[in-house]
Design a protein around this motif. Structure first.
Motif, PDB file in Angstrom:
ATOM      1  N   THR A 165       0.847  -1.189   0.000  1.00  0.00           N
ATOM      2  CA  THR A 165       0.000   0.000   0.000  1.00  0.00           C
ATOM      3  C   THR A 165       0.884   1.240   0.000  1.00  0.00           C
ATOM      4  N   ILE A 166       0.550   2.175  -0.878  1.00  0.00           N
ATOM      5  CA  ILE A 166       1.310   3.417  -1.002  1.00  0.00           C
ATOM      6  C   ILE A 166       0.819   4.417   0.041  1.00  0.00           C
ATOM      7  N   GLU A 167       1.749   4.994   0.764  1.00  0.00           N
ATOM      8  CA  GLU A 167       1.433   5.983   1.790  1.00  0.00           C
ATOM      9  C   GLU A 167       2.477   7.092   1.756  1.00  0.00           C
TER      10      GLU A 167
ATOM     11  N   GLU B 265       9.203  12.050  -2.135  1.00  0.00           N
ATOM     12  CA  GLU B 265       9.282  10.643  -1.750  1.00  0.00           C
ATOM     13  C   GLU B 265       7.920  10.144  -1.284  1.00  0.00           C
ATOM     14  N   MET B 266       7.626   8.892  -1.672  1.00  0.00           N
ATOM     15  CA  MET B 266       6.472   8.172  -1.137  1.00  0.00           C
ATOM     16  C   MET B 266       6.971   6.829  -0.606  1.00  0.00           C
ATOM     17  N   ARG B 267       6.203   6.242   0.275  1.00  0.00           N
ATOM     18  CA  ARG B 267       6.564   4.964   0.865  1.00  0.00           C
ATOM     19  C   ARG B 267       5.548   3.896   0.458  1.00  0.00           C
ATOM     20  N   ILE B 268       6.040   2.666   0.281  1.00  0.00           N
ATOM     21  CA  ILE B 268       5.182   1.518  -0.005  1.00  0.00           C
ATOM     22  C   ILE B 268       5.409   0.495   1.101  1.00  0.00           C
ATOM     23  N   PHE B 269       4.341   0.112   1.754  1.00  0.00           N
ATOM     24  CA  PHE B 269       4.420  -0.818   2.870  1.00  0.00           C
ATOM     25  C   PHE B 269       3.920  -2.188   2.391  1.00  0.00           C
ATOM     26  N   ALA B 270       4.841  -3.166   2.384  1.00  0.00           N
ATOM     27  CA  ALA B 270       4.536  -4.519   1.910  1.00  0.00           C
ATOM     28  C   ALA B 270       4.806  -5.520   3.026  1.00  0.00           C
ATOM     29  N   SER B 271       4.152  -6.682   2.922  1.00  0.00           N
ATOM     30  CA  SER B 271       4.377  -7.787   3.858  1.00  0.00           C
ATOM     31  C   SER B 271       5.003  -8.939   3.082  1.00  0.00           C
ATOM     32  N   VAL B 272       6.162  -9.406   3.536  1.00  0.00           N
ATOM     33  CA  VAL B 272       6.916 -10.449   2.837  1.00  0.00           C
ATOM     34  C   VAL B 272       6.977 -11.683   3.717  1.00  0.00           C
ATOM     35  N   ASP B 273       6.766 -12.841   3.111  1.00  0.00           N
ATOM     36  CA  ASP B 273       6.800 -14.112   3.838  1.00  0.00           C
ATOM     37  C   ASP B 273       8.187 -14.353   4.421  1.00  0.00           C
ATOM     38  N   GLU B 274       8.207 -15.029   5.571  1.00  0.00           N
ATOM     39  CA  GLU B 274       9.476 -15.281   6.246  1.00  0.00           C
ATOM     40  C   GLU B 274      10.428 -16.121   5.398  1.00  0.00           C
ATOM     41  N   ALA B 275       9.893 -16.956   4.492  1.00  0.00           N
ATOM     42  CA  ALA B 275      10.752 -17.777   3.640  1.00  0.00           C
ATOM     43  C   ALA B 275      11.529 -16.933   2.631  1.00  0.00           C
TER      44      ALA B 275
ATOM     45  N   SER C  16      10.937   2.919  -0.819  1.00  0.00           N
ATOM     46  CA  SER C  16      10.986   4.362  -1.061  1.00  0.00           C
ATOM     47  C   SER C  16      11.014   4.604  -2.560  1.00  0.00           C
ATOM     48  N   THR C  17      10.189   5.551  -3.035  1.00  0.00           N
ATOM     49  CA  THR C  17      10.142   5.854  -4.459  1.00  0.00           C
ATOM     50  C   THR C  17       9.848   7.336  -4.656  1.00  0.00           C
ATOM     51  N   PRO C  18      10.449   7.964  -5.658  1.00  0.00           N
ATOM     52  CA  PRO C  18      10.126   9.372  -5.939  1.00  0.00           C
ATOM     53  C   PRO C  18       8.754   9.490  -6.581  1.00  0.00           C
TER      54      PRO C  18
ATOM     55  N   LYS D 236       1.768  10.992  -9.434  1.00  0.00           N
ATOM     56  CA  LYS D 236       0.946   9.900  -9.951  1.00  0.00           C
ATOM     57  C   LYS D 236       0.590   8.901  -8.860  1.00  0.00           C
ATOM     58  N   LEU D 237       1.483   8.743  -7.902  1.00  0.00           N
ATOM     59  CA  LEU D 237       1.257   7.793  -6.815  1.00  0.00           C
ATOM     60  C   LEU D 237       0.514   8.496  -5.697  1.00  0.00           C
ATOM     61  N   LEU D 238      -0.677   8.026  -5.399  1.00  0.00           N
ATOM     62  CA  LEU D 238      -1.538   8.661  -4.412  1.00  0.00           C
ATOM     63  C   LEU D 238      -1.673   7.773  -3.178  1.00  0.00           C
ATOM     64  N   PRO D 239      -1.913   8.379  -2.024  1.00  0.00           N
ATOM     65  CA  PRO D 239      -2.059   7.588  -0.801  1.00  0.00           C
ATOM     66  C   PRO D 239      -3.194   6.576  -0.923  1.00  0.00           C
ATOM     67  N   GLY D 240      -2.910   5.358  -0.468  1.00  0.00           N
ATOM     68  CA  GLY D 240      -3.913   4.309  -0.468  1.00  0.00           C
ATOM     69  C   GLY D 240      -3.890   3.407  -1.680  1.00  0.00           C
ATOM     70  N   MET D 241      -3.119   3.743  -2.729  1.00  0.00           N
ATOM     71  CA  MET D 241      -3.053   2.886  -3.917  1.00  0.00           C
ATOM     72  C   MET D 241      -2.409   1.543  -3.567  1.00  0.00           C
ATOM     73  N   THR D 242      -2.833   0.502  -4.298  1.00  0.00           N
ATOM     74  CA  THR D 242      -2.241  -0.829  -4.150  1.00  0.00           C
ATOM     75  C   THR D 242      -1.166  -1.014  -5.203  1.00  0.00           C
ATOM     76  N   ALA D 243       0.011  -1.419  -4.773  1.00  0.00           N
ATOM     77  CA  ALA D 243       1.152  -1.621  -5.671  1.00  0.00           C
ATOM     78  C   ALA D 243       1.447  -3.109  -5.804  1.00  0.00           C
ATOM     79  N   GLU D 244       1.629  -3.560  -7.044  1.00  0.00           N
ATOM     80  CA  GLU D 244       2.089  -4.922  -7.321  1.00  0.00           C
ATOM     81  C   GLU D 244       3.612  -4.877  -7.439  1.00  0.00           C
ATOM     82  N   ILE D 245       4.309  -5.473  -6.474  1.00  0.00           N
ATOM     83  CA  ILE D 245       5.749  -5.276  -6.320  1.00  0.00           C
ATOM     84  C   ILE D 245       6.504  -6.509  -6.786  1.00  0.00           C
ATOM     85  N   SER D 246       7.635  -6.264  -7.459  1.00  0.00           N
ATOM     86  CA  SER D 246       8.561  -7.328  -7.846  1.00  0.00           C
ATOM     87  C   SER D 246       9.942  -6.975  -7.305  1.00  0.00           C
TER      88      SER D 246
END
Length: 454
Positions: free
Chosen positions: A91-93, A262-272, A324-326, A331-341
Motif C-alpha cells: 500500500t502506497i502511503e 518521496e512516497m513509501r510503499i508498505f509490503a508484507s513479505v513471507d518469512e521464507a 521508497s520511491t520518488p 501519480k502515486l496517491l495515498p492508499g493505492m495498491t502496488a504490485e511489487i517485484s
C-alpha cells in the motif's frame, strides 16, 4: 435330320477305357476324391491370402505403431538473461501524515484550505470564533494591572513602615523611657509584614501574567495554522461546525509533506523470502512495481527498511518491508495498491530452459529402457515422503540442493524419451537457468504430451 433324333457328334464320348468316373469308382471312394480336391482348392486360396497378408503386414504394423505413437509438445532452450524476483503487494502511503487538530473549542467561522491544496508552514487553514477568548484575554489583562497596582501600594506601605521603624529606633536611642518595648516591636513587625505582602504581590503578578499568557495562547489557537509545508490529503471539518476540544482533540486536516520528493510503499513479505530480500537490500538492487491506475507503466524504487516486528496470520509469519520511491508527477496517491517485484538475483547470457520442461514427468512406457531407472528413483523418493518421516535440519538443507538436480526430456528418433540430467539455478516466471547439463540453445525439450488427432 429328322425330329426327335440326336446328332451323333453331340454325344459325350466315353472316357478312356470305355467307362465313366462313376462307373470306375464306388460311391464312397468318389466322395473322398471330391473332398480332397476341395481341400486342395481351399488350401490354395488360404495360401494366396496368407501371402498377400504377409506382404502387407509389416507396412500395416508400422503404420499402426506410428499412428499410436505419442506426440509431444516441445519448446526450445534459449540463451539469455534470467532475473529472479519475489512478488508481493503493498500500500502506497506518504512518508509522513501530519494530523492537524484544534486545542480550543468553538464554532468554525473561517475555512481557508481545502482538499489537495498545497500549503506552506504557518499558512492559515481555519479560524474558530475568537470572541470568548478575546474577552478572557481582556479580563486577564485587567487582573494583571490590578496585581501590579497592589504591588505599588504594598511598596508604599513598606516604605512607610520602614520609616516608622527607623524613627522608633532613633527615639529609643535618645531616650529609652520615651518609647515602650511594645511600640518598638509593633514598628518592627509592621515592617516585616509589609515586606511579606510585597512578596505576595509579586507572586500574584506572576500568576496574573501566567493567566494572561494562557488566555493569549488560547486566543492564538483559534487560528489553525499549518505546522508543516505539504499537501492537504484530507479535510474533516466544515464551515460552521462546532468543535468540542475538552473531550477529545478534534482532527481537522491531514497534511502530507514532501509527497513529490518521496512516497513509501508498505509490503508484507513471507518469512521464507525475507533472507533474499535482505540480500537484495544490501546489494542495492532496485524494486519495480505497478499500480492499476497506470497499467502500462512500471515504477522503480528501493528497499528503505526491513522491520523486525513480525506479524502472524493463520500460522503464516510475515515481515513489513518499506520501499521508497520518488513521485515528482504525483501519480502515486495515498492508499493505492502496488504490485511489487523484488529483484533478488540476476544472470546474464546463460542457457535457460522453459519451466514447463522441468515440471514435465513422463509416463514410464514413453521412456526408453535405459532411462526408466530415473522414474524408479523418483518413485522411491515419493514413497519415502509418503511415510511422513520428518527429516533433520541438515537433511532439509541437503534436500534443498538435491531439488536443483533435475531431468529434462528430449524425443529420440524411435519416438521414445531420453532424459538429460541438469542442475538448475535461478528462475523467473518463464524460464530457469541451467548451471550444468548437456543442453544446448535451440534444443527442443518436451513440455507435455500433445493431444491425439481424431
Amino acid at each position: 435330320m429328322a425330329q426327335g433324333q440326336s446328332d451323333p457328334s453331340c454325344r459325350r464320348s466315353p472316357p478312356p477305357g470305355g467307362r465313366s468316373l462313376r462307373q470306375r469308382y464306388s460311391g464312397d471312394h468318389l466322395q473322398r476324391i471330391l473332398l480332397v480336391r476341395g481341400l486342395l482348392k481351399l488350401l490354395l486360396v488360404v495360401a494366396v491370402l496368407a501371402g498377400a497378408t504377409a506382404a502387407g503386414w509389416q507396412p500395416a504394423t508400422a503404420w499402426w505403431a506410428a499412428r499410436n505413437r505419442p506426440k509431444f509438445d516441445t519448446l526450445a532452450a534459449e540463451q539469455g538473461d534470467v532475473i529472479e524476483v519475489i512478488n508481493s503487494t503493498g500500500t502506497i502511503e506518504p512518508v509522513q501524515s501530519v494530523q492537524v487538530g484544534a486545542f480550543v473549542s468553538g464554532p468554525i467561522v473561517g475555512l481557508h484550505a481545502d482538499f489537495n491544496g498545497e500549503v506552506k508552514e504557518g499558512d492559515l487553514l481555519a479560524e474558530i470564533d475568537p470572541r470568548t477568548y478575546r474577552a478572557v484575554v481582556a479580563r486577564d489583562k485587567a487582573a494583571l494591572a490590578a496585581r501590579r497596582a497592589e504591588l505599588e501600594r504594598g511598596a508604599a506601605r513598606l516604605q512607610q513602615a520602614r520609616r516608622e521603624e527607623d524613627r522608633s529606633n532613633a527615639l529609643a536611642e535618645r531616650n529609652v523611657a520615651s518609647i515602650s518595648e511594645s511600640d518598638l516591636d509593633q514598628a518592627h513587625f509592621t515592617r516585616v509584614g509589609m515586606e511579606a505582602e510585597i512578596v505576595m504581590a509579586e507572586a500574584a503578578i506572576e500568576q496574573a501574567e501566567a493567566n494572561l499568557d494562557t488566555s493569549e495562547a488560547n486566543l492564538g489557537y483559534t487560528k489553525i495554522l499549518a505546522p508543516v509545508a505539504g499537501i492537504i490529503i484530507d479535510r474533516k471539518v466544515e464551515l460552521g461546525q462546532t468543535l468540542a476540544a475538552q473531550f477529545q482533540t478534534p482532527e481537522l486536516f491531514v497534511i502530507a509533506p514532501d509527497m513529490r520528493r518521496e512516497m513509501r510503499i508498505f509490503a508484507s513479505v513471507d518469512e521464507a523470502d525475507i533472507g533474499q530480500i535482505r540480500l537484495a537490500q544490501e546489494s542495492g538492487k532496485s524494486v519495480q512495481f505497478s499500480v492499476d491506475a497506470y497499467p502500462g507503466e512500471v515504477f522503480e524504487g528501493k528497499i528503505a527498511q526491513i522491520r523486525l516486528a513480525s506479524t502472524t496470520t493463520q500460522n503464516v509469519v510475515t515481515y513489513p518491508v518499506v520501499l521508497s520511491t520518488p513521485n515528482p508527477e504525483l501519480k502515486l496517491l495515498p492508499g493505492m495498491t502496488a504490485e511489487i517485484s523484488f529483484q533478488v538475483d540476476r544472470r546474464d547470457g546463460v542457457i535457460k530452459v522453459p519451466n514447463a520442461a522441468l515440471r514435465f514427468y513422463p509416463v514410464r512406457d514413453h521412456v526408453r529402457e535405459a532411462d526408466r531407472v530415473i522414474l524408479d528413483g523418483t518413485a522411491l523418493e515419493a514413497d519415502d515422503q509418503a511415510r511422513g518421516e520428518s527429516p533433520s535440519a541438515s537433511a532439509k538443507a541437503e534436500a534443498e540442493g538435491e531439488r536443483k538436480r533435475r531431468h529434462v526430456w528430449v524425443v529420440e528418433a524411435d519416438g521414445l524419451l531420453r532424459g538429460i540430467p541438469v542442475t538448475s539455478g535461478i528462475g523467473d516466471h518463464r524460464a530457469t537457468e541451467i548451471v550444468s547439463g548437456d543442453v544446448e540453445p535451440g534444443q527442443r525439450l518436451v513440455v507435455g504430451v500433445a493431444p491425439k488427432d481424431d
